[in-house]
Write an enzyme that holds these catalytic residues in place. Structure first.
Site, PDB file in Angstrom:
ATOM      1  N   GLU A  52       0.866  -1.187   0.000  1.00 16.21           N
ATOM      2  CA  GLU A  52       0.000   0.000   0.000  1.00 16.21           C
ATOM      3  C   GLU A  52       0.902   1.236   0.000  1.00 16.21           C
ATOM      4  OE1 GLU A  52      -3.264   0.692  -0.471  1.00 16.21           O
ATOM      5  OE2 GLU A  52      -2.338   2.667  -0.379  1.00 16.21           O
ATOM      6  N   SER A  53       0.885   1.950  -1.120  1.00 19.81           N
ATOM      7  CA  SER A  53       1.847   3.047  -1.295  1.00 19.81           C
ATOM      8  C   SER A  53       1.641   4.176  -0.291  1.00 19.81           C
ATOM      9  CB  SER A  53       1.773   3.583  -2.721  1.00 19.81           C
ATOM     10  OG  SER A  53       0.463   4.023  -3.016  1.00 19.81           O
ATOM     11  N   CYS A  83       3.978  -2.734  -8.430  1.00 22.62           N
ATOM     12  CA  CYS A  83       2.659  -2.263  -8.004  1.00 22.62           C
ATOM     13  C   CYS A  83       2.762  -1.030  -7.087  1.00 22.62           C
ATOM     14  CB  CYS A  83       1.860  -3.396  -7.378  1.00 22.62           C
ATOM     15  SG  CYS A  83       0.099  -3.039  -7.370  1.00 22.62           S
ATOM     16  N   HIS A 184       2.783  -8.116 -10.250  1.00 21.69           N
ATOM     17  CA  HIS A 184       3.581  -8.724  -9.171  1.00 21.69           C
ATOM     18  C   HIS A 184       4.305  -9.985  -9.623  1.00 21.69           C
ATOM     19  CE1 HIS A 184       1.654  -6.447  -5.836  1.00 21.69           C
ATOM     20  NE2 HIS A 184       0.583  -6.478  -6.612  1.00 21.69           N
ATOM     21  N   GLU A 186       6.733 -11.254  -8.296  1.00 24.13           N
ATOM     22  CA  GLU A 186       7.161 -11.950  -7.066  1.00 24.13           C
ATOM     23  C   GLU A 186       6.103 -12.939  -6.571  1.00 24.13           C
ATOM     24  OE1 GLU A 186       6.201  -8.861  -7.317  1.00 24.13           O
ATOM     25  OE2 GLU A 186       5.034  -8.209  -5.582  1.00 24.13           O
TER      26      GLU A 186
HETATM   27  N1  GLN Z   1      -3.380   0.000  -4.501  1.00 19.08           N
HETATM   28  C1  GLN Z   1      -2.117  -0.086  -3.828  1.00 19.08           C
HETATM   29  C2  GLN Z   1      -1.513   1.304  -3.611  1.00 19.08           C
HETATM   30  O1  GLN Z   1      -2.093   2.265  -3.878  1.00 19.08           O
HETATM   31  C3  GLN Z   1      -1.149  -0.942  -4.605  1.00 19.08           C
HETATM   32  C4  GLN Z   1      -1.608  -2.386  -4.583  1.00 19.08           C
HETATM   33  C5  GLN Z   1      -0.513  -3.396  -4.660  1.00 19.08           C
HETATM   34  O2  GLN Z   1       0.668  -3.123  -4.451  1.00 19.08           O
HETATM   35  N2  GLN Z   1      -0.915  -4.611  -4.897  1.00 19.08           N
HETATM   36  O3  GLN Z   1      -0.439   1.402  -3.146  1.00 19.08           O
END
Ligand code: GLN
Length: 204
Positions: A52-53, A83, A184, A186
């Site tokens: 989650e950024s 991501c 992803h 990974e």
């Molecule tokens: N939606 C997430 C974000 O805003 C990213 C999702 C993910 O890394 N799978 O950071």
């Protein structure tokens, strides 16, 4: 004589750190979690995981890593973001939060949760430049809304009956020694994207 293995850090504040460490372990490098500025100082490349950024961005400040990471990236540290990591590496974030701090390592604008307006998670078969056909898993993923002239597009969502608005969207890019994917690798047991990155680190 043995050649020294590059040290690749995985930013370990939040997200799928373990999956990146395990995938890197197959790439003939020394993979280590990074939580402190001293650990960041020792790596030859950094992976920013999925997660989650907005949370990762906040934790970068709490752990006093935001400025050191910005500085190392500005000095040319090779980086790979998947991501949430792609969002972190961008120069501009759409649908982000006001307190989210883009690292500006790739001259691109990304849209957060871009595919989420249609569906949260999906899989697609991509043609990844220099790697080949690749099965990609997207989870609340961003897409690259626009990229600067110095950014190489490595993969886009293929046209298909179900792709809808997503068709043609940019989902993997490279600028110099910085790589970013909206999906992803990974999570799929396919080490080819990580091997591409570790080769970039070796050459840097
Ligand atoms: N939606 C997430 C974000 O805003 C990213 C999702 C993910 O890394 N799978 O950071």
């Amino acid at each position: 004589m043995a050649t020294a293995q590059p040290v690749i850090g995985v930013l370990a504040l939040q997200g799928d750190v373990r999956e990146h460490l395990l995938t890197l372990a197959e790439c003939d490098v020394l993979a280590r979690p990074v939580r402190r500025p001293e650990e960041l100082a020792e790596v030859d490349g950094i992976v920013i995981p999925g997660g989650e950024s907005t949370t990762m961005s906040r934790l970068l400040e709490v752990f006093e890593l935001l400025e050191p990471l910005r500085q190392r990236l500005a000095d040319g540290l090779p980086a790979y973001g998947s991501c949430a990591g792609m969002i972190m590496l961008a120069s501009k974030v759409l649908d982000g939060r006001p307190d989210q701090h883009p690292l500006g390592a790739v001259d691109m604008t990304v849209r957060r949760n871009a595919f989420g307006r249609q569906v949260d998670s999906f899989e697609a078969d991509l043609d990844f430049a220099g790697v080949g056909p690749l099965h990609a898993v997207f989870i609340r993923a961003p897409w690259v809304e626009s990229a600067g002239a110095g950014v190489e597009v490595l993969a886009t969502v293929p046209e298909s009956a179900s792709a809808g608005e997503a068709a043609g969207r940019i989902v993997a890019v490279r600028q110099g020694s910085v790589l970013a994917t909206a999906f992803h690798p990974e999570l799929t047991g396919d080490g080819r994207v990580h091997r591409l990155f570790t080769e970039m680190v070796r050459r840097a």
